[in-house]
Design a protein around this motif. Structure first.
Motif, PDB file in Angstrom:
ATOM      1  N   ARG A  31       0.847  -1.190   0.000  1.00  0.00           N
ATOM      2  CA  ARG A  31       0.000   0.000   0.000  1.00  0.00           C
ATOM      3  C   ARG A  31       0.883   1.242   0.000  1.00  0.00           C
ATOM      4  O   ARG A  31       1.847   1.339   0.749  1.00  0.00           O
ATOM      5  CB  ARG A  31      -0.913   0.012   1.215  1.00  0.00           C
ATOM      6  N   VAL A  32       0.532   2.161  -0.861  1.00  0.00           N
ATOM      7  CA  VAL A  32       1.300   3.397  -0.973  1.00  0.00           C
ATOM      8  C   VAL A  32       0.419   4.561  -0.542  1.00  0.00           C
ATOM      9  O   VAL A  32      -0.715   4.704  -1.013  1.00  0.00           O
ATOM     10  CB  VAL A  32       1.787   3.616  -2.416  1.00  0.00           C
ATOM     11  N   PHE A  53       2.302  -0.075  -5.692  1.00  0.00           N
ATOM     12  CA  PHE A  53       3.567   0.096  -6.412  1.00  0.00           C
ATOM     13  C   PHE A  53       3.358  -0.088  -7.911  1.00  0.00           C
ATOM     14  O   PHE A  53       3.910   0.652  -8.722  1.00  0.00           O
ATOM     15  CB  PHE A  53       4.613  -0.902  -5.895  1.00  0.00           C
ATOM     16  N   ASP A  54       2.536  -1.053  -8.293  1.00  0.00           N
ATOM     17  CA  ASP A  54       2.304  -1.299  -9.717  1.00  0.00           C
ATOM     18  C   ASP A  54       1.570  -0.137 -10.380  1.00  0.00           C
ATOM     19  O   ASP A  54       1.895   0.254 -11.511  1.00  0.00           O
ATOM     20  CB  ASP A  54       1.516  -2.590  -9.911  1.00  0.00           C
ATOM     21  N   ARG A  59       2.436   4.837 -14.003  1.00  0.00           N
ATOM     22  CA  ARG A  59       2.390   6.270 -14.300  1.00  0.00           C
ATOM     23  C   ARG A  59       3.779   6.842 -14.602  1.00  0.00           C
ATOM     24  O   ARG A  59       3.898   8.003 -14.970  1.00  0.00           O
ATOM     25  CB  ARG A  59       1.752   7.031 -13.136  1.00  0.00           C
ATOM     26  N   VAL A  60       4.804   6.004 -14.421  1.00  0.00           N
ATOM     27  CA  VAL A  60       6.158   6.433 -14.769  1.00  0.00           C
ATOM     28  C   VAL A  60       6.328   6.339 -16.281  1.00  0.00           C
ATOM     29  O   VAL A  60       5.788   5.443 -16.935  1.00  0.00           O
ATOM     30  CB  VAL A  60       7.205   5.556 -14.038  1.00  0.00           C
ATOM     31  N   HIS A  61       7.087   7.264 -16.851  1.00  0.00           N
ATOM     32  CA  HIS A  61       7.336   7.269 -18.295  1.00  0.00           C
ATOM     33  C   HIS A  61       7.935   5.918 -18.693  1.00  0.00           C
ATOM     34  O   HIS A  61       8.828   5.401 -18.009  1.00  0.00           O
ATOM     35  CB  HIS A  61       8.305   8.393 -18.652  1.00  0.00           C
ATOM     36  N   THR A  68      13.674   3.158 -12.674  1.00  0.00           N
ATOM     37  CA  THR A  68      12.976   3.355 -11.402  1.00  0.00           C
ATOM     38  C   THR A  68      12.875   2.042 -10.631  1.00  0.00           C
ATOM     39  O   THR A  68      13.108   1.991  -9.415  1.00  0.00           O
ATOM     40  CB  THR A  68      11.570   3.929 -11.661  1.00  0.00           C
ATOM     41  N   THR A  69      12.524   0.961 -11.336  1.00  0.00           N
ATOM     42  CA  THR A  69      12.443  -0.354 -10.689  1.00  0.00           C
ATOM     43  C   THR A  69      13.794  -0.748 -10.112  1.00  0.00           C
ATOM     44  O   THR A  69      13.887  -1.287  -8.994  1.00  0.00           O
ATOM     45  CB  THR A  69      11.979  -1.407 -11.703  1.00  0.00           C
ATOM     46  N   ARG A  70      14.840  -0.490 -10.866  1.00  0.00           N
ATOM     47  CA  ARG A  70      16.189  -0.827 -10.415  1.00  0.00           C
ATOM     48  C   ARG A  70      16.563  -0.045  -9.152  1.00  0.00           C
ATOM     49  O   ARG A  70      17.157  -0.585  -8.213  1.00  0.00           O
ATOM     50  CB  ARG A  70      17.176  -0.546 -11.539  1.00  0.00           C
TER      51      ARG A  70
END
Length: 441
Positions: A31-32, A53-54, A59-61, A68-70
């Motif tokens: 939960r964010v 998180f998903d 929404r990330v480019h 970002t995942t890294r």
């Protein structure tokens, strides 16, 4: 309102002002939690949807998702603080640039239980930075000279100090300016004292307007015919900006065209030949200092040269070369007529063409002479056009072009004069024939 509520309200206001949103991601529940400002940064109504998180990653480019995942994976593995840039896609399709910073929260077993952090919207800031860099690139690469002066007292050039400049300004003044920051204008350009540049900067400092000026004949001893166009404008803090451009070629071309037009008009009006040739030589001298010019004419005998025009050559030298022979080693002019080609002598002291005339040239301190034949349309050589210098010198491209135009105009004048002379001779012979016929009758 309780103290905690007041503090929360202050935090929300501060986030709106700074465009910083806060977030917390519970690793176990996925939960964010986003602050209201972070929702707004993402183009969403505050608390309008739940974030995981998903859903955040969606929404990330697309080009930034892997990075970002890294970054998040590394933070989960090692803990500690992290920071990275990312771009996001808003529902309306717009792209915003964020700077994300956070820290891993550990439990008593040193396991990461959550990540907390902030996202700062730096889109406008980056755009301003990009704009500044673009402007800096323009200033550095534009071919117009740009400089900034701090004007202390308007009307006192000793208080006009250099603040900034671009590379084109160094090319214009032909000197490095890096060590001259803070130096007064008269020290940087001593030959500009009392000239248009000082007046221009003073005018802008006095009235705060934009002023323009042109210098058509520079006092720079390295290039006395140089022309420069200048525009000065006010800047904050008592500074004056200056934009300057070398317009020498355009100015010379215009002045030369005007001078040629005046000469051609005199030719068309039937002006006296000597005055026309004198005007041609003066026109060339005006545009090719410190040259001294001469026109010699092929004598009707075809073997000698006669004085045509030389307004600034020493009279003794003019008399000495009047009637000089045409030949293979007859100085610059006699040789040019003999070869029917330019006889450019860059150093009279060493050139074999001047062997018989070297002492004469020394007497009048002449060290270089370029001579070009004046050729009629039917191929006859009518004379020569010569440029003299008091130092060894080779012709430049612009000198060759200038002499070519001068010889063409001189050729027009000479051919017009010869045609008029033939017409006068024909008229005289016709009159004589009529008179003889009348007497016979």
């Amino acid at each position: 309102m309780t103290r905690d509520e007041a503090l929360q309200k202050q935090l929300e206001i501060a986030q709106q002002i700074t465009h910083i949103g806060s977030w917390q991601w519970d690793v176990h529940s996925n939960r964010v939690l986003w602050s209201d400002e972070l929702y707004r940064i993402y183009g969403l109504e505050p608390q309008s949807c739940e974030i995981t998180f998903d859903s955040f990653l969606a929404r990330v480019h697309p080009e930034d998702r892997e990075r970002t995942t890294r970054e998040v994976t590394a933070a989960l593995a090692s803990g500690g603080r992290f920071s990275y840039p990312e771009r996001i896609l808003r529902p309306d399709g717009s792209i915003r640039e964020l700077l994300t910073a956070g820290e891993a929260v550990l439990d008593e077993a040193k396991n990461v239980v959550s990540l907390v952090g902030t996202c700062r919207d730096v889109t406008n800031e980056r755009a301003r930075g990009d704009q500044v860099r673009v402007y800096a690139d323009i200033v550095q690469h534009v071919q117009i000279a740009l400089a900034v002066f701090k004007v202390g007292v308007a009307g006192d050039p000793s208080t006009y100090t250099l603040v900034a400049f671009n590379p084109a300004a160094e090319r214009l003044v032909r000197m490095p300016l890096g060590e001259r920051i803070g130096a007064p204008l008269p020290e940087i350009l001593p030959y500009a004292r009392g000239g248009g540049l000082e007046r221009l900067l003073g005018e802008v400092a006095r009235d705060g307007g934009v002023h323009e000026a042109s210098v058509h004949r520079s006092n720079d001893p390295r290039d006395p015919t140089r022309a420069v166009a200048m525009k000065a404008f006010p800047l904050p803090g008592g500074r004056v900006g200056l934009a300057a451009e070398d317009i020498t070629k355009a100015t010379r071309a215009r002045q030369l065209r005007d001078g040629e037009q005046r000469v051609l008009e005199r030719i068309a009006a039937g002006g006296e030949l000597g005055e026309i040739l004198d005007a041609i030589t003066r026109l060339v001298e005006e545009h090719a200092p410190p040259a001294v010019t001469s026109i010699l004419l092929v004598d009707p005998d075809g073997v000698t040269l006669r004085h045509g025009a030389a307004p600034n050559l020493p009279e003794g030298y003019v008399r000495a070369i009047d009637g000089s022979p045409i030949g293979a080693r007859a100085g610059s002019c006699g040789t040019a007529v003999f070869r029917r080609a330019a006889g450019d002598v860059t150093d009279i002291e060493t050139d074999p063409l001047w062997t018989d005339y070297r002492d004469l040239a020394r007497r009048f301190a002449l060290r270089a002479c370029w001579s070009t034949p004046i050729v009629a349309r039917d191929g006859r050589v009518l004379g020569t056009f010569a440029l003299y210098y008091k130092e060894p010198r080779a012709p430049a491209e612009e000198d060759v072009a200038l002499v070519a135009r001068a010889t063409e105009i001189a050729g027009i004048a000479l051919q017009r004069h010869q045609l008029e002379q033939r017409l006068r001779d024909l008229t005289a012979r016709a009159d004589q024939a009529r008179e003889e016929e009348r007497i016979g009758i």
